[in-house]
Design a protein around this motif. Sequence first.
Motif, mmCIF file in Angstrom:
data_model
loop_
_atom_site.group_PDB
_atom_site.id
_atom_site.type_symbol
_atom_site.label_atom_id
_atom_site.label_comp_id
_atom_site.label_asym_id
_atom_site.label_seq_id
_atom_site.Cartn_x
_atom_site.Cartn_y
_atom_site.Cartn_z
ATOM 1 N N PRO A 113 0.841 -1.211 0.000
ATOM 2 C CA PRO A 113 0.000 0.000 0.000
ATOM 3 C C PRO A 113 0.876 1.262 0.000
ATOM 4 C CG PRO A 113 -0.636 -1.517 1.754
ATOM 5 C CD PRO A 113 0.683 -1.970 1.240
ATOM 6 N N LEU A 114 0.596 2.180 -0.902
ATOM 7 C CA LEU A 114 1.347 3.428 -0.981
ATOM 8 C C LEU A 114 0.403 4.607 -0.845
ATOM 9 C CD1 LEU A 114 3.771 2.614 -3.969
ATOM 10 C CD2 LEU A 114 4.249 2.441 -1.515
ATOM 11 N N VAL A 115 0.941 5.738 -0.416
ATOM 12 C CA VAL A 115 0.149 6.950 -0.240
ATOM 13 C C VAL A 115 0.427 7.888 -1.404
ATOM 14 C CG1 VAL A 115 -0.260 8.959 1.221
ATOM 15 C CG2 VAL A 115 0.159 6.724 2.267
ATOM 16 N N GLN A 116 -0.631 8.322 -2.040
ATOM 17 C CA GLN A 116 -0.491 9.184 -3.214
ATOM 18 C C GLN A 116 0.171 10.515 -2.844
ATOM 19 O OE1 GLN A 116 -4.207 10.002 -5.142
ATOM 20 N NE2 GLN A 116 -3.278 10.935 -6.943
ATOM 21 N N GLY A 117 1.108 10.928 -3.689
ATOM 22 C CA GLY A 117 1.776 12.211 -3.485
ATOM 23 C C GLY A 117 3.039 12.141 -2.643
ATOM 24 N N VAL A 118 3.396 10.946 -2.169
ATOM 25 C CA VAL A 118 4.611 10.775 -1.359
ATOM 26 C C VAL A 118 5.755 10.337 -2.274
ATOM 27 C CG1 VAL A 118 5.710 9.499 0.508
ATOM 28 C CG2 VAL A 118 3.323 10.204 0.717
ATOM 29 N N ASP A 119 6.844 11.070 -2.247
ATOM 30 C CA ASP A 119 8.019 10.739 -3.042
ATOM 31 C C ASP A 119 8.756 9.579 -2.384
ATOM 32 O OD1 ASP A 119 10.062 10.821 -4.896
ATOM 33 O OD2 ASP A 119 11.164 12.420 -3.873
ATOM 34 N N MET A 120 8.744 8.418 -3.038
ATOM 35 C CA MET A 120 9.295 7.212 -2.440
ATOM 36 C C MET A 120 10.809 7.137 -2.617
ATOM 37 S SD MET A 120 6.553 6.071 -1.226
ATOM 38 C CE MET A 120 7.227 4.574 -0.495
ATOM 39 N N HIS A 121 11.479 6.686 -1.538
ATOM 40 C CA HIS A 121 12.926 6.475 -1.571
ATOM 41 C C HIS A 121 13.204 4.984 -1.731
ATOM 42 C CE1 HIS A 121 13.502 10.639 -0.419
ATOM 43 N NE2 HIS A 121 12.648 10.464 0.580
ATOM 44 N N HIS A 122 14.383 4.666 -2.257
ATOM 45 C CA HIS A 122 14.672 3.272 -2.598
ATOM 46 C C HIS A 122 15.848 2.668 -1.827
ATOM 47 C CE1 HIS A 122 11.927 3.010 -6.119
ATOM 48 N NE2 HIS A 122 12.077 4.331 -6.095
ATOM 49 N N GLY A 123 16.780 3.468 -1.348
ATOM 50 C CA GLY A 123 17.960 2.923 -0.688
ATOM 51 C C GLY A 123 18.240 3.557 0.662
ATOM 52 N N ASN A 124 19.301 3.052 1.325
ATOM 53 C CA ASN A 124 19.732 3.570 2.637
ATOM 54 C C ASN A 124 18.586 3.597 3.642
ATOM 55 O OD1 ASN A 124 22.334 3.962 1.617
ATOM 56 N ND2 ASN A 124 21.894 6.057 0.984
ATOM 57 N N SER A 125 17.938 2.447 3.794
ATOM 58 C CA SER A 125 16.746 2.360 4.640
ATOM 59 C C SER A 125 17.059 2.311 6.128
ATOM 60 C CB SER A 125 15.945 1.117 4.253
ATOM 61 O OG SER A 125 14.724 1.058 4.957
ATOM 62 N N PHE A 126 18.181 1.691 6.483
ATOM 63 C CA PHE A 126 18.491 1.427 7.901
ATOM 64 C C PHE A 126 19.619 2.328 8.400
ATOM 65 C CE2 PHE A 126 20.927 -0.808 11.173
ATOM 66 C CZ PHE A 126 19.930 -1.219 12.047
ATOM 67 N N PRO A 127 19.384 3.078 9.482
ATOM 68 C CA PRO A 127 18.142 3.261 10.249
ATOM 69 C C PRO A 127 17.349 4.454 9.699
ATOM 70 C CG PRO A 127 20.060 3.956 11.513
ATOM 71 C CD PRO A 127 20.545 3.649 10.159
ATOM 72 N N SER A 128 16.215 4.732 10.326
ATOM 73 C CA SER A 128 15.352 5.831 9.893
ATOM 74 C C SER A 128 15.788 7.164 10.503
ATOM 75 C CB SER A 128 13.900 5.542 10.300
ATOM 76 O OG SER A 128 13.093 6.693 10.153
ATOM 77 N N GLY A 129 16.114 8.121 9.646
ATOM 78 C CA GLY A 129 16.499 9.451 10.114
ATOM 79 C C GLY A 129 15.335 10.216 10.710
ATOM 80 N N HIS A 130 14.148 10.068 10.114
ATOM 81 C CA HIS A 130 12.969 10.753 10.642
ATOM 82 C C HIS A 130 12.638 10.253 12.046
ATOM 83 C CE1 HIS A 130 12.416 12.070 6.525
ATOM 84 N NE2 HIS A 130 11.383 12.808 6.888
ATOM 85 N N ALA A 131 12.666 8.928 12.225
ATOM 86 C CA ALA A 131 12.375 8.359 13.552
ATOM 87 C C ALA A 131 13.388 8.859 14.575
ATOM 88 C CB ALA A 131 12.400 6.827 13.486
ATOM 89 N N SER A 132 14.652 8.925 14.171
ATOM 90 C CA SER A 132 15.690 9.418 15.073
ATOM 91 C C SER A 132 15.430 10.861 15.475
ATOM 92 C CB SER A 132 17.065 9.304 14.404
ATOM 93 O OG SER A 132 18.071 9.856 15.220
ATOM 94 N N THR A 133 15.066 11.708 14.515
ATOM 95 C CA THR A 133 14.806 13.121 14.810
ATOM 96 C C THR A 133 13.611 13.283 15.744
ATOM 97 O OG1 THR A 133 15.762 13.879 12.716
ATOM 98 C CG2 THR A 133 14.208 15.362 13.800
ATOM 99 N N PHE A 134 12.546 12.525 15.498
ATOM 100 C CA PHE A 134 11.385 12.578 16.392
ATOM 101 C C PHE A 134 11.784 12.234 17.825
ATOM 102 C CE2 PHE A 134 8.465 12.337 12.679
ATOM 103 C CZ PHE A 134 7.524 13.277 13.087
#
Length: 225
Positions: A113-134
Amino acid sequence: MKKILAVYSIAYFALLATVLGLLYFYPKLELHLMLNSYHTGFKDTFFKYYSMLAEWPLYVLALLPLFWKKIEMTILFALSELTGGAFLQILKHTFSFDRPVSAFENYNDMMLPLVQGVDMHHGNSFPSGHASTFFVFCTCCALILAYNYQKKAGEDDRKQWILCSLLLLLLLVFAALGAYSRIYLSQHFLSDVCMGSIIGFITPCLVFYFGKNKILELSKRIYRK
């Protein structure tokens, strides 16, 4: 301070234990589908914009204490984000794992399932920078809140303790929702946001523990000038 901060820490480790349990018992791709299969129009919009808070709004919020001459929060956040961010980038480029959208390409029987309008990334998944910032932001807030609580209210003020505890738990919920938004948007796997949260939790704690006096002293010096 340790007593009130334990509320935030215990709740985080309980959440972390739950996540680690899920990672242990379920395969990576199956777990991802379990966690983000329930899409609605409201949740698509909500998590799309909620996730963006880690891109710049949290940095702006971290600057707001300057107006109340509470620069220690800003310094703590900046040092933690820089330190944690450097370590995070090393891990990202060391492992270079695929993001969900790339990992699912070879599985035609699994619809992602994908959300329309979200620019999808393909690499460097681990770890999550957004989760770290939160988690960096919320843990910094928790540390400053606990420090000020100890300084002003004292450990025996029951009403203040309850209020402060609720605020700490709300901070954790805020961070956890930010981390989950990355799974919901299929930008990261649960393992990615788990590691991002660990970095975001540990880094501010270490910076505050080893640099608290210097941070407070620097804050006083700046406002004396």
